[in-house]
Design an enzyme around this catalytic site. Structure first.
Site, PDB file in Angstrom:
ATOM      1  N   HIS A 265     -36.526  30.508  38.029  1.00  0.00           N
ATOM      2  CA  HIS A 265     -35.439  29.747  37.989  1.00  0.00           C
ATOM      3  C   HIS A 265     -35.663  28.288  37.472  1.00  0.00           C
ATOM      4  O   HIS A 265     -34.714  27.632  36.817  1.00  0.00           O
ATOM      5  CB  HIS A 265     -34.868  29.750  39.589  1.00  0.00           C
ATOM      6  CG  HIS A 265     -33.724  29.049  39.738  1.00  0.00           C
ATOM      7  ND1 HIS A 265     -32.319  29.440  39.350  1.00  0.00           N
ATOM      8  CD2 HIS A 265     -33.279  27.960  40.540  1.00  0.00           C
ATOM      9  CE1 HIS A 265     -31.653  28.548  39.670  1.00  0.00           C
ATOM     10  NE2 HIS A 265     -32.162  27.553  40.669  1.00  0.00           N
TER      11      HIS A 265
ATOM     12  N   GLY B  88     -24.953  23.222  43.373  1.00  0.00           N
ATOM     13  CA  GLY B  88     -24.081  21.847  43.390  1.00  0.00           C
ATOM     14  C   GLY B  88     -25.354  20.586  43.147  1.00  0.00           C
ATOM     15  O   GLY B  88     -26.379  21.022  42.537  1.00  0.00           O
TER      16      GLY B  88
ATOM     17  N   GLU C  24     -35.086  19.169  33.167  1.00  0.00           N
ATOM     18  CA  GLU C  24     -36.221  19.889  33.781  1.00  0.00           C
ATOM     19  C   GLU C  24     -37.389  19.940  32.730  1.00  0.00           C
ATOM     20  O   GLU C  24     -38.509  20.269  33.107  1.00  0.00           O
ATOM     21  CB  GLU C  24     -35.623  21.306  33.776  1.00  0.00           C
ATOM     22  CG  GLU C  24     -36.367  22.462  34.276  1.00  0.00           C
ATOM     23  CD  GLU C  24     -35.913  23.746  34.361  1.00  0.00           C
ATOM     24  OE1 GLU C  24     -34.609  23.774  34.172  1.00  0.00           O
ATOM     25  OE2 GLU C  24     -36.455  24.644  34.430  1.00  0.00           O
TER      26      GLU C  24
ATOM     27  N   ALA D 264     -25.177  25.988  36.395  1.00  0.00           N
ATOM     28  CA  ALA D 264     -25.598  25.872  37.918  1.00  0.00           C
ATOM     29  C   ALA D 264     -24.248  25.919  38.774  1.00  0.00           C
ATOM     30  O   ALA D 264     -23.310  25.978  38.492  1.00  0.00           O
ATOM     31  CB  ALA D 264     -26.034  24.512  37.866  1.00  0.00           C
TER      32      ALA D 264
ATOM     33  N   ARG E 202     -39.083  22.686  44.369  1.00  0.00           N
ATOM     34  CA  ARG E 202     -37.856  21.848  44.243  1.00  0.00           C
ATOM     35  C   ARG E 202     -36.753  22.072  45.409  1.00  0.00           C
ATOM     36  O   ARG E 202     -36.552  23.168  45.489  1.00  0.00           O
ATOM     37  CB  ARG E 202     -37.395  21.926  42.905  1.00  0.00           C
ATOM     38  CG  ARG E 202     -35.824  21.135  42.680  1.00  0.00           C
ATOM     39  CD  ARG E 202     -35.465  21.417  41.450  1.00  0.00           C
ATOM     40  NE  ARG E 202     -35.014  22.752  41.149  1.00  0.00           N
ATOM     41  CZ  ARG E 202     -33.897  23.495  41.437  1.00  0.00           C
ATOM     42  NH1 ARG E 202     -32.850  22.689  42.323  1.00  0.00           N
ATOM     43  NH2 ARG E 202     -33.519  24.390  41.172  1.00  0.00           N
TER      44      ARG E 202
ATOM     45  N   ARG F  96     -37.271  27.548  49.442  1.00  0.00           N
ATOM     46  CA  ARG F  96     -37.024  28.620  48.620  1.00  0.00           C
ATOM     47  C   ARG F  96     -38.112  29.598  48.434  1.00  0.00           C
ATOM     48  O   ARG F  96     -38.083  30.555  48.245  1.00  0.00           O
ATOM     49  CB  ARG F  96     -36.558  27.921  47.399  1.00  0.00           C
ATOM     50  CG  ARG F  96     -35.859  28.773  46.219  1.00  0.00           C
ATOM     51  CD  ARG F  96     -35.315  28.052  45.163  1.00  0.00           C
ATOM     52  NE  ARG F  96     -33.938  27.475  45.563  1.00  0.00           N
ATOM     53  CZ  ARG F  96     -32.952  26.917  44.832  1.00  0.00           C
ATOM     54  NH1 ARG F  96     -33.529  26.425  43.676  1.00  0.00           N
ATOM     55  NH2 ARG F  96     -31.838  26.437  45.184  1.00  0.00           N
TER      56      ARG F  96
ATOM     57  N   HIS G  75     -36.139  31.729  42.290  1.00  0.00           N
ATOM     58  CA  HIS G  75     -34.921  31.901  43.130  1.00  0.00           C
ATOM     59  C   HIS G  75     -35.042  33.046  43.931  1.00  0.00           C
ATOM     60  O   HIS G  75     -35.243  34.004  43.121  1.00  0.00           O
ATOM     61  CB  HIS G  75     -33.674  31.576  42.529  1.00  0.00           C
ATOM     62  CG  HIS G  75     -32.504  31.029  43.101  1.00  0.00           C
ATOM     63  ND1 HIS G  75     -31.817  32.045  43.876  1.00  0.00           N
ATOM     64  CD2 HIS G  75     -31.772  30.060  43.394  1.00  0.00           C
ATOM     65  CE1 HIS G  75     -30.835  31.528  44.765  1.00  0.00           C
ATOM     66  NE2 HIS G  75     -30.817  30.259  44.168  1.00  0.00           N
TER      67      HIS G  75
ATOM     68  N   GLY H  87     -27.845  19.405  28.446  1.00  0.00           N
ATOM     69  CA  GLY H  87     -27.506  19.531  29.896  1.00  0.00           C
ATOM     70  C   GLY H  87     -27.234  18.269  30.611  1.00  0.00           C
ATOM     71  O   GLY H  87     -27.160  17.112  29.792  1.00  0.00           O
ATOM     72  N   VAL H  88     -27.229  18.045  32.068  1.00  0.00           N
ATOM     73  CA  VAL H  88     -26.847  16.727  32.495  1.00  0.00           C
ATOM     74  C   VAL H  88     -27.593  15.576  31.849  1.00  0.00           C
ATOM     75  O   VAL H  88     -26.947  14.564  31.989  1.00  0.00           O
ATOM     76  CB  VAL H  88     -27.063  17.063  34.080  1.00  0.00           C
ATOM     77  CG1 VAL H  88     -28.455  17.383  34.474  1.00  0.00           C
ATOM     78  CG2 VAL H  88     -26.571  15.984  34.892  1.00  0.00           C
ATOM     79  N   ALA H  89     -28.854  15.899  31.864  1.00  0.00           N
ATOM     80  CA  ALA H  89     -29.953  14.668  31.513  1.00  0.00           C
ATOM     81  C   ALA H  89     -29.488  14.289  30.199  1.00  0.00           C
ATOM     82  O   ALA H  89     -29.460  12.969  29.947  1.00  0.00           O
ATOM     83  CB  ALA H  89     -31.333  15.242  31.740  1.00  0.00           C
TER      84      ALA H  89
ATOM     85  N   SER I 213     -31.774  19.147  41.020  1.00  0.00           N
ATOM     86  CA  SER I 213     -32.158  19.246  39.835  1.00  0.00           C
ATOM     87  C   SER I 213     -30.997  18.440  39.168  1.00  0.00           C
ATOM     88  O   SER I 213     -31.291  17.587  38.127  1.00  0.00           O
ATOM     89  CB  SER I 213     -32.593  20.576  39.255  1.00  0.00           C
ATOM     90  OG  SER I 213     -31.400  21.378  39.565  1.00  0.00           O
ATOM     91  N   LEU I 214     -29.602  18.753  39.415  1.00  0.00           N
ATOM     92  CA  LEU I 214     -28.658  18.162  38.808  1.00  0.00           C
ATOM     93  C   LEU I 214     -28.700  16.681  39.148  1.00  0.00           C
ATOM     94  O   LEU I 214     -28.331  15.689  38.172  1.00  0.00           O
ATOM     95  CB  LEU I 214     -27.184  18.606  39.145  1.00  0.00           C
ATOM     96  CG  LEU I 214     -26.901  20.170  38.562  1.00  0.00           C
ATOM     97  CD1 LEU I 214     -25.516  20.412  39.003  1.00  0.00           C
ATOM     98  CD2 LEU I 214     -26.811  20.354  37.032  1.00  0.00           C
TER      99      LEU I 214
ATOM    100  N   GLU J 154     -27.573  24.186  51.739  1.00  0.00           N
ATOM    101  CA  GLU J 154     -28.404  25.080  51.284  1.00  0.00           C
ATOM    102  C   GLU J 154     -30.179  24.551  51.663  1.00  0.00           C
ATOM    103  O   GLU J 154     -30.095  24.077  52.541  1.00  0.00           O
ATOM    104  CB  GLU J 154     -28.572  24.567  49.601  1.00  0.00           C
ATOM    105  CG  GLU J 154     -27.355  25.020  48.904  1.00  0.00           C
ATOM    106  CD  GLU J 154     -27.274  25.054  47.263  1.00  0.00           C
ATOM    107  OE1 GLU J 154     -28.488  24.266  47.007  1.00  0.00           O
ATOM    108  OE2 GLU J 154     -26.475  25.252  46.648  1.00  0.00           O
TER     109      GLU J 154
HETATM  110  C1  SIN Z   1     -28.118  27.626  43.794  1.00  0.00           C
HETATM  111  O1  SIN Z   1     -27.021  27.446  43.686  1.00  0.00           O
HETATM  112  O2  SIN Z   1     -28.725  28.398  44.486  1.00  0.00           O
HETATM  113  C2  SIN Z   1     -28.942  26.952  42.770  1.00  0.00           C
HETATM  114  C3  SIN Z   1     -29.052  25.613  43.079  1.00  0.00           C
HETATM  115  C4  SIN Z   1     -30.412  25.084  42.662  1.00  0.00           C
HETATM  116  O3  SIN Z   1     -31.126  25.623  42.014  1.00  0.00           O
HETATM  117  O4  SIN Z   1     -30.702  24.028  42.881  1.00  0.00           O
END
Ligand code: SIN
Length: 548
Positions: A347, A62, A371, A59, A382, A288, A242, A26-28, A387-388, A127
């Site tokens: 999520h 963003g 994660e 993902a 979060r 969230r 989520h 993943g990204v990490a 997270s990214l 968001e």
């Molecule tokens: C989303 O696009 O709703 C997910 C993004 C996230 O989990 O940070």
């Protein structure tokens, strides 16, 4: 507790040697591999499936970063702390929000392409719980795929990283509090991954639940193997649901990004009534956990399996969110004409292996990021698209520190590990997995109480005992053992926290209480036997000094 999941002797196994072993793509993991290789380290990157099977690749929304003219890192800090419900670490949050934009710029400089405005500036979406537009995105709703593409290209072309796909890491090898590598299964063979430092970044555990946005490998194996090795885990009660996963019978798990609400879509109940404004001043863009609970309540009130996301008024929804529009269309929903049936789904795991600001754990030479880690950034809930960002910053930081750690000459002592003979595991993993997912959804989901958690603990405990002392060498058994270990940690942590905070909601303790504004950690070396001795188990894993 069983220390190792398979029989092995490092003396007799094929060895793959590296300075820096990175687990997860993943990204990490990719950021760590890139950084360590750039520093000149011999890097081995191992992944259980392919390089593309990660949460990162899926993902949508963003990467949050304060690029806007009206924005600054400090505002991003405040929004993160608000979402985190009192448990986000301010120092860590400042590191991530101030360093994150540089890491995004570095990605762009190396080929990542994010959506831009007509004047060339980055197009920034909104968001939930963000006070500014700060979501960097790619192709509308395919941000993770672009991050994965860019990082994979960098790792393939710009640096020397050896990649081993279809390699399931089983256990971390430790001696006297130091991590020296891992055991793995690769194409049916046992493998000894000998390394100077290990960076563990193989994702979360959404697949503990039947309804999840996560890919198949997200069963918590990283958290479980680190815990078996003696690493501290923290905040395991905080599982994020989520609010809006697609909820059409028979369709696969699929996320409808929060960015759709950020663009103006609203939530309606079974009667077609918009309900979020009556629950929270930020309405659909409330934190969230709040939105997920409100949806859950509306679903229960209507005895329905879904509510509806209405994107009809936002204008050009299909152009703005092409992947979501196409997937919905595949299941018969035209998002510009019809409402989208949605329901909450597991999520993200806020908890994980406890690390410091460099991704260090309590085990020397073991770094954890992404994660799998609990850096303290995410707190009890979060903030969207953090997270990214955390993966970028902590993937880099962990590798930077590992590089320094590897520069200190080792003391020359080498270890040989021998796993004791283990018994055959019971058959029937699929049924056990399905039963476990049902328990997790029912008793450790969006709403919890002591009676339900006890019930879950009893069943999980019985399953843990059933498999104790047996080996796991197939992906099915390895996944199941990870699921059991992590479910058990979640249940224990959820029972301990007698309050409601962020994503952890206890119907028997519905208030947030100041006395509970603290983190809790679990560590297997803290387990005491009846005489008060540590029960860290040398029965199964032995170390033999002197191997060259
Ligand atoms: C989303 O696009 O709703 C997910 C993004 C996230 O989990 O940070």
């Amino acid at each position: 507790m069983q220390r190792y999941l398979m029989d092995f002797s490092t003396k007799d196994m094929p060895v793959k040697q590296s300075e820096c072993l990175v687990i997860g793509s993943g990204v990490a993991g990719l950021m760590a591999a890139w950084t360590a290789a750039k520093a000149g380290r011999k890097v081995l990157l191992v992944v259980r499936d392919t390089l593309w099977d990660s949460n990162t690749n899926k993902a949508q929304g963003g990467i949050a970063a304060s690029f806007g003219a009206d924005d600054e890192p400090e505002l991003h800090v405040q929004d993160t702390l608000t979402a985190g419900a009192g448990l986000s670490d301010e120092h860590i949050t400042r590191i991530v929000t101030t360093e994150g934009p540089q890491d995004i710029r570095a990605l762009i400089a190396h080929g990542a392409q994010f959506d831009r405005n007509a004047d060339g500036t980055l197009a920034l979406g909104r968001e939930g719980c963000h006070s500014r537009n700060r979501i960097v995105h790619a192709k509308g709703d395919a941000t993770g795929a672009e991050v994965a593409r860019a990082l994979n290209a960098i790792v393939a072309r710009e640096v020397d990283v050896e990649v081993l796909e279809h390699c399931y890491v089983v256990d971390l090898l430790t001696s006297k509090g130091i991590c020296y590598g891992a055991t793995a299964m690769h194409e049916g063979e046992k493998l000894y991954l000998r390394a100077g430092a290990v960076i563990l970044a193989n994702g979360g555990c959404g697949r503990l639940y039947a309804k999840t946005t996560n890919p198949e490998g997200a069963v918590g194996s990283g958290i479980a193997m680190a815990y078996r090795a003696g690493a501290e885990v923290m905040d395991m009660e905080f599982v994020q649901f989520h609010p809006t996963a697609l909820a059409i019978k028979g369709c696969p798990n699929f996320l409808i990004s929060e960015a759709v609400r950020g663009a103006g879509a609203v939530l309606r109940n079974a009667a077609g009534v918009r309900f979020m404004p009556s629950y929270h001043p930020m309405a659909e863009l409330a934190p969230r956990d709040v939105v997920a609970r409100c949806i859950f309540k509306e679903m229960q009130a209507a005895d329905a399996g879904q509510v509806y996301l209405d994107a009809r008024e936002i204008g050009q929804a299909a152009a703005k969110f092409p992947m979501i529009a196409q997937t919905c269309l595949d299941y018969g929903i035209d998002i510009e004409q019809e409402m989208i049936p949605v329901a909450p789904a597991a999520h993200y795991m806020m908890g994980g292996v406890k690390t410091d600001e460099w991704g260090r754990t309590n085990i020397l030479g073991l770094y954890v990021c992404g994660e799998t880690a609990c850096t303290g950034l995410q707190g009890a809930n979060r903030l969207a698209s953090n997270s990214l960002l955390e993966g970028l910053v902590f993937g880099r930081r962990a590798a930077v520190h590992a590089d320094g750690y590897l520069s200190v000459p080792a003391d020359g002592e080498r270890e040989e590990w021998i796993g004791e003979s283990l018994a055959e595991a019971p058959s029937g993993t699929a049924a056990v997995t399905a039963g476990l997912q049902a328990l997790m959804g029912q008793f450790l989901g969006i709403r919890r109480d002591a009676v339900g958690i006890h019930e879950a603990q009893k069943s999980i405990g019985a399953l843990v005992q059933l498999y104790e002392g047996t080996f796991a060498e197939t992906p099915e058994l390895l996944d199941l053992r990870a699921r059991l270990a992590v479910s058990s940690l979640i249940a224990g942590a959820a029972l301990r926290r007698q309050e409601s905070r962020g994503a952890h909601y206890r119907t028997d303790f519905p208030e947030k209480k100041e006395i509970w504004r603290q983190h809790f950690t679990d560590c297997r070396t803290n387990e005491m036997d009846q005489t008060g001795e540590m029960t860290d188990d040398v029965r199964i894993g032995q170390t033999v000094a002197g191997m060259a």
